[in-house]
Every structure is written in structure tokens, then in C-alpha cells.
Design an enzyme around this catalytic site. Sequence first.
Site, PDB file in Angstrom:
ATOM      1  N   LYS A 292       1.246  -1.546  -0.051  1.00 46.50           N
ATOM      2  CA  LYS A 292      -0.108  -0.247   0.089  1.00 46.50           C
ATOM      3  C   LYS A 292       0.630   1.220   0.277  1.00 46.50           C
ATOM      4  O   LYS A 292       0.569   2.310  -0.741  1.00 46.50           O
ATOM      5  CB  LYS A 292      -0.497  -0.127   1.087  1.00 46.50           C
ATOM      6  CG  LYS A 292      -2.076   1.080   1.413  1.00 46.50           C
ATOM      7  CD  LYS A 292      -2.579   1.102   2.512  1.00 46.50           C
ATOM      8  CE  LYS A 292      -3.526   2.427   2.974  1.00 46.50           C
ATOM      9  NZ  LYS A 292      -4.387   1.425   3.973  1.00 46.50           N
TER      10      LYS A 292
ATOM     11  N   GLU B 239      10.348  -4.803   4.189  1.00 46.07           N
ATOM     12  CA  GLU B 239      10.657  -5.893   2.949  1.00 46.07           C
ATOM     13  C   GLU B 239      10.348  -6.076   1.939  1.00 46.07           C
ATOM     14  O   GLU B 239      10.596  -7.068   1.398  1.00 46.07           O
ATOM     15  CB  GLU B 239       9.404  -6.946   4.507  1.00 46.07           C
ATOM     16  CG  GLU B 239      10.401  -7.167   5.538  1.00 46.07           C
ATOM     17  CD  GLU B 239      10.399  -5.898   6.952  1.00 46.07           C
ATOM     18  OE1 GLU B 239       9.623  -4.872   6.393  1.00 46.07           O
ATOM     19  OE2 GLU B 239      10.000  -6.786   7.820  1.00 46.07           O
TER      20      GLU B 239
ATOM     21  N   GLY C  99      -4.983  -2.176   5.628  1.00 48.18           N
ATOM     22  CA  GLY C  99      -3.300  -2.861   4.654  1.00 48.18           C
ATOM     23  C   GLY C  99      -4.642  -4.805   4.961  1.00 48.18           C
ATOM     24  O   GLY C  99      -4.190  -5.204   4.139  1.00 48.18           O
ATOM     25  N   ARG C 100      -4.809  -4.894   6.956  1.00 47.93           N
ATOM     26  CA  ARG C 100      -5.221  -6.171   6.722  1.00 47.93           C
ATOM     27  C   ARG C 100      -6.980  -6.667   6.355  1.00 47.93           C
ATOM     28  O   ARG C 100      -6.888  -7.602   6.934  1.00 47.93           O
ATOM     29  CB  ARG C 100      -4.924  -6.439   8.559  1.00 47.93           C
ATOM     30  CG  ARG C 100      -6.325  -5.206   9.629  1.00 47.93           C
ATOM     31  CD  ARG C 100      -5.401  -5.406  10.997  1.00 47.93           C
ATOM     32  NE  ARG C 100      -5.703  -4.376  11.825  1.00 47.93           N
ATOM     33  CZ  ARG C 100      -5.262  -2.337  11.893  1.00 47.93           C
ATOM     34  NH1 ARG C 100      -4.592  -2.975  11.242  1.00 47.93           N
ATOM     35  NH2 ARG C 100      -5.637  -2.400  11.998  1.00 47.93           N
TER      36      ARG C 100
ATOM     37  N   GLU D  66      -3.680  -7.009  15.460  1.00 44.65           N
ATOM     38  CA  GLU D  66      -3.004  -5.509  14.888  1.00 44.65           C
ATOM     39  C   GLU D  66      -4.637  -4.553  15.208  1.00 44.65           C
ATOM     40  O   GLU D  66      -4.442  -3.396  15.408  1.00 44.65           O
ATOM     41  CB  GLU D  66      -2.466  -5.376  13.530  1.00 44.65           C
ATOM     42  CG  GLU D  66      -1.523  -4.430  13.258  1.00 44.65           C
ATOM     43  CD  GLU D  66      -0.893  -4.716  11.555  1.00 44.65           C
ATOM     44  OE1 GLU D  66      -1.295  -4.291  11.172  1.00 44.65           O
ATOM     45  OE2 GLU D  66       0.316  -5.095  11.851  1.00 44.65           O
TER      46      GLU D  66
ATOM     47  N   HIS E  80      -2.983 -34.277  18.522  1.00 47.17           N
ATOM     48  CA  HIS E  80      -2.529 -34.006  19.451  1.00 47.17           C
ATOM     49  C   HIS E  80      -1.183 -33.768  19.325  1.00 47.17           C
ATOM     50  O   HIS E  80       0.286 -34.115  19.434  1.00 47.17           O
ATOM     51  CB  HIS E  80      -1.699 -35.098  17.950  1.00 47.17           C
ATOM     52  CG  HIS E  80      -2.733 -36.245  17.815  1.00 47.17           C
ATOM     53  ND1 HIS E  80      -2.737 -37.332  17.688  1.00 47.17           N
ATOM     54  CD2 HIS E  80      -4.009 -36.264  16.693  1.00 47.17           C
ATOM     55  CE1 HIS E  80      -3.906 -37.922  17.023  1.00 47.17           C
ATOM     56  NE2 HIS E  80      -4.279 -37.275  16.198  1.00 47.17           N
TER      57      HIS E  80
ATOM     58  N   LYS F 231      10.330  -0.854  13.699  1.00 54.11           N
ATOM     59  CA  LYS F 231      11.164   0.183  12.090  1.00 54.11           C
ATOM     60  C   LYS F 231      11.609   0.907  12.765  1.00 54.11           C
ATOM     61  O   LYS F 231      12.495   0.764  12.278  1.00 54.11           O
ATOM     62  CB  LYS F 231       9.549  -0.109  11.662  1.00 54.11           C
ATOM     63  CG  LYS F 231       8.554  -0.769  11.316  1.00 54.11           C
ATOM     64  CD  LYS F 231       7.339  -0.156  10.060  1.00 54.11           C
ATOM     65  CE  LYS F 231       6.246  -1.408   9.966  1.00 54.11           C
ATOM     66  NZ  LYS F 231       5.095  -0.734   8.633  1.00 54.11           N
TER      67      LYS F 231
HETATM   68  O1  LIG Z   1       1.334  -2.526   2.494  1.00 57.05           O
HETATM   69  P1  LIG Z   1       2.341  -1.667   2.740  1.00 57.05           P
HETATM   70  O2  LIG Z   1       2.520  -0.669   3.326  1.00 57.05           O
HETATM   71  O3  LIG Z   1       3.788  -2.482   2.720  1.00 57.05           O
HETATM   72  O4  LIG Z   1       2.084  -2.568   4.257  1.00 57.05           O
HETATM   73  C1  LIG Z   1       2.888  -4.009   5.167  1.00 57.05           C
HETATM   74  C2  LIG Z   1       1.924  -4.126   6.304  1.00 57.05           C
HETATM   75  O5  LIG Z   1       2.932  -3.656   7.486  1.00 57.05           O
HETATM   76  C3  LIG Z   1       2.632  -2.288   8.623  1.00 57.05           C
HETATM   77  O6  LIG Z   1       3.658  -2.380   9.082  1.00 57.05           O
HETATM   78  C4  LIG Z   1       1.882  -2.898   8.907  1.00 57.05           C
HETATM   79  O7  LIG Z   1       1.551  -2.897  10.413  1.00 57.05           O
HETATM   80  C5  LIG Z   1       0.541  -3.964   8.234  1.00 57.05           C
HETATM   81  O8  LIG Z   1      -0.818  -3.485   8.392  1.00 57.05           O
HETATM   82  C6  LIG Z   1       0.441  -3.856   6.995  1.00 57.05           C
HETATM   83  O9  LIG Z   1      -0.503  -4.142   5.847  1.00 57.05           O
END
Ligand SMILES: O=P(O)(O)OC[C@H]1O[C@H](O)[C@H](O)[C@@H](O)[C@@H]1O
Length: 522
Positions: A208, A214, A268-269, A354, A385, A512
Site C-alpha cells: 500500500k 521487507e 492493509g489487513r 493488530e 495430537h 521499525k
Molecule cells: O502494504 P504495506 O504498506 O507494505 O504494509 C504492509 C504491512 O506493514 C505494516 O507494518 C502494518 O503493520 C500492516 O498493517 C501492513 O499490512
Amino acid sequence: MALKNSNPTTTQSWKELTNHFKDIQNINIKDLSKEEHRKEDFSIEFGDLLVDFSKNRITKKTIHLLVELAKEVGLKEAIESQFTGDKINVTEDRAVMHTALRSTSDVPVLVEGKNIKPQIQTALRKIKSFSNKVISGKWKGYTGKSITDIVNIGIGGSDLGPDMIVESLQFYKNQLTTHFVSNIDGDHVSEIIKKLNPETTLFVIVSKTFTTQETITNAETLKNWFLKSATIFDIPKHFVAVSSNLQAVDNFGIDKSNVFPMWDWVGGRFSLWSAVGLSISLSVGFNNYKALLEGAEEMDIHYRNEDFDKNIPVILALISIWYNNFYLAETEAVLPYSQYLKKLPDYLQQAIMESNGKGVDRNGDKVDYQTGTIVWGSTGTNMQHAFMQLVHQGTKLIPADFIGYKQSLYGLTDHHKKLMANYYGQMEALAFGKSKEEVHLELKFSGDEAKINQLLPFKVFEGNRPSNAILFDKLTPRSLGKLVALYEHKIYTQGILWNIYSFDQFGVELGKELAKNLLNKQ
Ligand SMILES: O=P(O)(O)OC[C@H]1O[C@H](O)[C@H](O)[C@@H](O)[C@@H]1O
């Protein structure tokens, strides 16, 4: 309309719930199960879904008081605010419109005075035509070969949702092989590179913000690897992006026509219903992807319109609050009896924790009551198990959702009968346990009295451990959409009841920043 801002614990309903809890806290599910019509009274049927919540430490009065609480804190109005585009994500000054992404109605949804429905439709058409081209083999790589592999590069919401859905819908998958790269750990991307041919691989960069460390690091590594065999002029045939940050996408070198939109009114989620779901559409075809959205919409309509006492997400949210805030249970387990759903617990951990892992209320004050449940789980029967010993006989109260399907997909009936016998058997064992008398009777034939008395305490199951049975006819894209939307609405309901904001995630930022500082010092 602004969300009502009130501490739930100061409401009249909460006071009544507190008294009610004192009255019934030692209630036993086994005794409750003897009530006439218990199952019917504590079940909700909704099309191909049956939710049986009869195995809980609740009475009709409990449900009545919890529903009153929901009314008192303005849940109905809050639900309307979400669906109609109010900026309910106050701390980020945004609307929360994942429900609009799957709406098939013509009713406009206005965000800042602008109907967002047309842009959603345009994005869906683009996803459809692109998926069709890639799946049919018409989309060619730089040497003229069709695409065989998709690599989704993302993390958090840009990874967990698509990954979980693709895994869950494996039965509906086409010939393309889909990979997911998320971790900054270079060994993750290296392992995936081993499986790829640059001539036939399509990279879908999903972010987004397009600034996530990452994702950008993995995307750069994969681009560099690709450029060992191809040239920058070949990038448009192999790299597409899903993002709301067009400038950053452009800087990365992605062709404008290869950009799929993301909007700030989709969290995002909650984003797998947007173009973030491109890898899903590529993996199972657009029609299946659309069916997933339609299933979610069914649940949206149910959530928006149904009375609270017949409203599945609301009831499950309320029962969870009952355990979290009155019995002080700390965790909840999600236990799908389908191997396909093995990634659902991971996905729900982000969605739930989150969203509702917040310790400050909508006033900015520190809360003095429990919020956000800890969610964990794994698939049945494997987990029987592994960790179920603790759920059955440990000291902690762990309410559990058992997700099951009446039919299996390949139709191995013998397996399915056994699977479902375990599904029901576990819930019964948790609820009803095994008394001293039963254990005694069982041991009677196998040893002397002294031995029996010695073993007895270890073999007794207290029971009275709650569960919800969430049972669908069959795992289809549609029923999966319904299931995921159910949990999304449960999250929002709980956020409203706890008087917290569910749609920001400032808590992930500090780590971060510190990682960045440390990197800069190196
Ligand atoms: O889609 P992006 O901007 O790369 O974000 C990816 C993710 O990273 C963040 O740290 C948030 O904790 C998430 O809610 C999000 O989905």
C-alpha cells in the site's frame, strides 16, 4: 456520524452484566445442555452456515444483557457509519471501506463527497482482464513464453490475506504456481528464486505504501536477479504492482499500465478484497475471486441488517467479550477442521490483534479493562495430537471456535466421517468432560482399587470448557468469503464495545524506526 465515545464499564448494561456474572459464574455447560431446545435457542442458521453457540457458559439472560450493552454503546449506528463511508478511522482521518469493495449494489458510497463505486468497478475489470490474459497464456514473457509462476512480494496485510486465501482455495487452483515472499530474511527469497525461471515468472509487488522495508528489499533482490537474464525493457512483461503510492512505484521502474490501485480507505489487513487480491485472482481465476467477494458481501448484508440476537458476528463478538472481560480469559483458539485452512490462524492473528491490540480508548485515556484477545490455533485433527491436552485439562480457560465442513472436497467419505467425529468429539469432551464416576467405571475392570484411586484424578476431565461450532456445507470461494467477513465484523464489533479504534496500528512503528536507526549506524 461520530462514533459514540463511552467507557463500556460505566454503562447500565455492564453493571447488570457484572451482577449477572456473580450469579452464574459457576454455571456448568453440562447442566445447561439439558435445557429443552438449548441447541435451537443458541444456534443461528444463515444459508449454508450454521453457528451453534450452545456450548457456552451463557443463558438467555446473558445474551439479552450483552445485546443491551451493544445497543447502549451505539453499535447499530457504528455499523451504519462504517458502511456509509464515515471516517471511523479517526486517528488516521480515513474511512474504512473494505465492505464497498465487495458490494454489488448500485447505491453510491461517498468518501469525502465522492462515490467510490466506479473506481472499484474499474479496478475489478482490470484484475479480470489481466488475470484472464495470464491464465490463458496470452500474456507472454520476454522470450515469448507464457507465464508459469506468480511471485507475490508483500508483507502483513499485503501477504497474509492473499497467501491464506490461495492456500485455502487450493482445490480451485489453476496451472500457475504461486509463491509468496515476505520475510526480510534473505533465505526466504533465495529459496523461492531456486524454483523460478525468469522467462516465465510474473512478479506482483504488493505494498500500500510502497515503502515497507521487507517488500522493497525483496522486490529489488528479485529485480536484480531478473536483470541477470533480461534487460530493463523486459520489466513491463514481468513486474506489476499494487499500491497507492504511484510515485514510488514509478521510481521502482514499473510501467504505469501495470499498476493496480490501492486506496487509503482500505486498511492493509482488510485489503484482500481489493487489487491486493490480484494473486488470488491469478491463482484461482477471476470468477472464483468474484465468488469470494460475493460470499463476503452476503455476510456484510447479514451484519448490517440482522437483529443483534440473530447476528452471527455480533453474537460471536459478544460471547468473546463475556469470556474476555468477565471470566478474564486471555486467549481464544481458532481450530479449523480442514487442512486447507491451515493459514487461517496466522491471518486472523494480524486481523484481530493488530486491530484490537489497543490500550487507549477513543478519548485517548488508558483503558482499565481488558481489550484485544490473543488468538492462536491450528488445524484439526493435527492439533489434537499437539496442544489440545492443555485446552482440555490445563488451568486456563480457552474458548475455541471449531470451523468445519459437512462435505469434503475430494469426497473420501471414510476420512470425512472420521474428521467430523473428531470435530464433534472434541467439542463434547471440552464441554461435558468425564466425571470421577465415569472414570471409575472405566477403570473398574482394569486394576485394583488402590491403583484406580491413584489414577482417578489424572483421568478426570472437568469439562465446562466453551466452544462455538461454525459449520459450513462445503469449502467454496463463496463460503470462505463469508467466513473471513464474519471475523472482520467480529473485530469491528469488539472495537466498538471496548471503545477503542480498530483501524490504526501505531504499535508496529517503533520497532521499525529503531531497526532503521540501527541500520544507519552500521
Ligand atoms: O502494504 P504495506 O504498506 O507494505 O504494509 C504492509 C504491512 O506493514 C505494516 O507494518 C502494518 O503493520 C500492516 O498493517 C501492513 O499490512
